[in-house]
Write a protein that holds these residues in place. Structure first.
Motif, PDB file in Angstrom:
ATOM      1  N   GLU A 162     -16.964  16.362  -4.254  1.00 54.64           N
ATOM      2  CA  GLU A 162     -16.110  16.952  -3.036  1.00 54.64           C
ATOM      3  C   GLU A 162     -14.891  16.274  -3.154  1.00 54.64           C
ATOM      4  N   HIS A 163     -13.677  16.975  -2.855  1.00 60.10           N
ATOM      5  CA  HIS A 163     -12.468  16.641  -2.922  1.00 60.10           C
ATOM      6  C   HIS A 163     -12.034  16.317  -1.497  1.00 60.10           C
ATOM      7  N   THR A 164     -11.092  15.160  -1.265  1.00 58.31           N
ATOM      8  CA  THR A 164     -11.056  14.692   0.193  1.00 58.31           C
ATOM      9  C   THR A 164      -9.292  14.351  -0.173  1.00 58.31           C
ATOM     10  N   SER A 165      -8.564  14.548   0.631  1.00 59.40           N
ATOM     11  CA  SER A 165      -7.270  14.104   0.663  1.00 59.40           C
ATOM     12  C   SER A 165      -6.891  13.195   1.686  1.00 59.40           C
ATOM     13  N   TYR A 166      -6.163  12.029   1.315  1.00 59.97           N
ATOM     14  CA  TYR A 166      -5.883  10.933   2.298  1.00 59.97           C
ATOM     15  C   TYR A 166      -4.225  10.793   2.511  1.00 59.97           C
ATOM     16  N   GLU A 167      -3.784  10.227   3.419  1.00 58.58           N
ATOM     17  CA  GLU A 167      -2.525   9.912   3.658  1.00 58.58           C
ATOM     18  C   GLU A 167      -2.396   8.442   3.986  1.00 58.58           C
ATOM     19  N   LEU A 168      -1.759   7.598   2.984  1.00 57.76           N
ATOM     20  CA  LEU A 168      -1.278   6.382   3.064  1.00 57.76           C
ATOM     21  C   LEU A 168      -0.145   5.777   3.483  1.00 57.76           C
ATOM     22  N   ASP A 169       0.098   4.783   4.331  1.00 53.96           N
ATOM     23  CA  ASP A 169       1.403   4.431   4.613  1.00 53.96           C
ATOM     24  C   ASP A 169       1.844   3.303   3.557  1.00 53.96           C
ATOM     25  N   LEU A 170       1.130   2.761   2.805  1.00 52.29           N
ATOM     26  CA  LEU A 170       1.006   1.994   1.835  1.00 52.29           C
ATOM     27  C   LEU A 170       1.732   2.754   0.555  1.00 52.29           C
ATOM     28  N   GLN A 171       2.964   2.732   0.016  1.00 52.33           N
ATOM     29  CA  GLN A 171       3.319   3.580  -1.093  1.00 52.33           C
ATOM     30  C   GLN A 171       3.161   3.325  -2.491  1.00 52.33           C
ATOM     31  N   GLY A 172       2.992   2.067  -2.918  1.00 50.78           N
ATOM     32  CA  GLY A 172       2.566   1.598  -4.244  1.00 50.78           C
ATOM     33  C   GLY A 172       1.686   2.402  -5.153  1.00 50.78           C
ATOM     34  N   ILE A 173       1.917   3.179  -6.145  1.00 49.34           N
ATOM     35  CA  ILE A 173       0.862   3.585  -7.157  1.00 49.34           C
ATOM     36  C   ILE A 173      -0.161   2.990  -7.339  1.00 49.34           C
ATOM     37  N   TYR A 174      -0.112   1.519  -7.150  1.00 50.21           N
ATOM     38  CA  TYR A 174      -1.262   0.661  -7.219  1.00 50.21           C
ATOM     39  C   TYR A 174      -2.569   0.832  -6.443  1.00 50.21           C
ATOM     40  N   GLN A 175      -2.222   1.771  -5.154  1.00 51.39           N
ATOM     41  CA  GLN A 175      -2.847   2.098  -4.149  1.00 51.39           C
ATOM     42  C   GLN A 175      -4.101   3.267  -4.512  1.00 51.39           C
ATOM     43  N   LEU A 176      -3.640   3.715  -5.754  1.00 49.94           N
ATOM     44  CA  LEU A 176      -4.609   4.661  -6.272  1.00 49.94           C
ATOM     45  C   LEU A 176      -5.669   4.090  -6.689  1.00 49.94           C
ATOM     46  N   LYS A 177      -5.409   2.663  -7.142  1.00 46.67           N
ATOM     47  CA  LYS A 177      -6.943   1.880  -7.464  1.00 46.67           C
ATOM     48  C   LYS A 177      -7.524   1.256  -6.303  1.00 46.67           C
ATOM     49  N   ASN A 178      -6.796   0.710  -5.265  1.00 50.55           N
ATOM     50  CA  ASN A 178      -7.120   0.181  -4.198  1.00 50.55           C
ATOM     51  C   ASN A 178      -7.995   1.189  -3.155  1.00 50.55           C
ATOM     52  N   ILE A 179      -7.462   2.531  -3.263  1.00 48.81           N
ATOM     53  CA  ILE A 179      -8.347   3.345  -2.081  1.00 48.81           C
ATOM     54  C   ILE A 179      -9.759   3.521  -2.623  1.00 48.81           C
ATOM     55  N   LEU A 180      -9.871   3.460  -3.840  1.00 48.55           N
ATOM     56  CA  LEU A 180     -11.312   3.822  -4.361  1.00 48.55           C
ATOM     57  C   LEU A 180     -12.352   2.743  -3.989  1.00 48.55           C
ATOM     58  N   THR A 181     -11.832   1.567  -4.007  1.00 47.97           N
ATOM     59  CA  THR A 181     -12.601   0.176  -3.552  1.00 47.97           C
ATOM     60  C   THR A 181     -12.816   0.198  -2.008  1.00 47.97           C
ATOM     61  N   VAL A 182     -11.799   0.730  -1.337  1.00 51.38           N
ATOM     62  CA  VAL A 182     -11.918   0.820   0.002  1.00 51.38           C
ATOM     63  C   VAL A 182     -12.731   1.786   0.622  1.00 51.38           C
TER      64      VAL A 182
END
Length: 309
Positions: free
Chosen positions: A123-143
């Motif tokens: 399943e592909h799901t899109s999210y919008e983050l107001d935290l803009q650093g690209i390290y959020q690409l890692k953090n969102i998976l943990t969240v």
């Protein structure tokens, strides 16, 4: 005192950040619903150990009997440590990157658009983050993996709530200082990165950020791996070495000298805002001004009246 306050306020759930390490940290007296270990970086080695295995051992100290644990990512050195501790405590261990991955991302004016793929279901799901650093690409998976497990444990967390939380993190929590763009033309960014792993992410972010000249206001504390941190920063930037007004701060002239030995050139200033004013006075509209190196440095930033919205 914090835990007592949470009881008095009858909070539904508290997110407790470990102060240092884990095993011997004072927050470790609790038995949580869920334990989360983000990543293992080089920091506080004088107290946690001089190898990733030793640091992972200290971090794994938060794994409790029969309490599930989420690891954001693992390496060949850290995964066996986590597995051994989880097995000993009869705790379910889930590694976020084993179940989720980012298939695409795009920066917007004030947000980061990320598409996450569930390996279990495709399943592909899109999210919008107001935290803009690209390290959020890692953090969102943990969240997302942690949220999924909390749902399994009976917590009623809707997809709408998850999306709202990710889209309004700064507004709802006051969580700032992570590639925090506080002004445009010139772009002024605040980031609390202060160790080797953090600076690697900063260096990568700078590379993909469109700008002309680069101005870096930086201050570090004495107990960090100063040379390791500075060596990761670009030599073509103009530097404004400074210090936070705390006893732990490395004096600005010493920081400048150590930066110079690594090819980083610039002047030094006695406080953060004087350094920032100098950087802004030299910056053109298409330049990038970055303030980094310490939570304390970022915390002392006061935007000039001319930049305040």
């Amino acid at each position: 005192m914090a835990f007592d306050y949470f009881v008095q306020q009858q909070v539904d759930i508290a997110v407790i950040e470990v102060g240092l390490g884990g095993r011997l940290d004072s927050t470790n007296i609790i038995t949580p619903e869920l334990s989360v270990i983000t990543n293992i970086g080089w920091d506080h080695m004088n107290m946690l150990g001089n190898s990733r295995e030793k640091i992972a051992f200290e971090k794994a100290g938060i794994i409790k009997p029969s309490v599930p644990v989420i690891a954001g990512e693992t390496t060949e050195e850290t995964k066996p440590v986590f597995l051994a501790k989880a097995k000993k405590e009869n705790a379910e261990l889930m590694v976020a990157t084993d179940h989720l991955y980012v298939s695409g991302w795009q920066e917007q004016a004030h947000s980061l658009q990320i598409t996450v793929v569930n390996k279990r279901t495709d399943e592909h799901t899109s999210y919008e983050l107001d935290l803009q650093g690209i390290y959020q690409l890692k953090n969102i998976l943990t969240v997302l993996e942690a949220t999924r497990k909390l749902q399994q444990l009976g917590w009623q967390i809707s997809e709408t709530a998850i999306r709202k939380g990710l889209r309004h993190t700064k507004k709802m929590t006051g969580f700032h200082g992570r590639w925090d763009i506080v002004h445009r033309q010139p772009d002024l960014v605040l980031d609390v990165a202060h160790n080797e792993d953090g600076m690697k992410q900063i260096a990568r972010q700078i590379e993909i950020t469109s700008h002309e000249d680069l101005h870096i206001v930086i201050g570090l504390v004495k107990d960090k791996e100063v040379e390791s941190v500075l060596s990761l920063l670009p030599s073509h930037a103009r530097y404004y070495f400074t210090k936070a007004q705390i006893p732990r701060a490395l004096p600005e002239e010493q920081l400048a000298a150590r930066g110079k030995s690594l090819g980083l050139t610039g002047d030094f200033y006695p406080d953060v805002n004087t350094a920032l004013q100098q950087a802004l006075s030299h910056a053109k509209k298409r330049d990038l001004v970055l303030v980094c190196g310490s939570v304390f440095v970022v915390g002392e930033v006061t935007l000039p009246v001319s930049l305040q919205a």
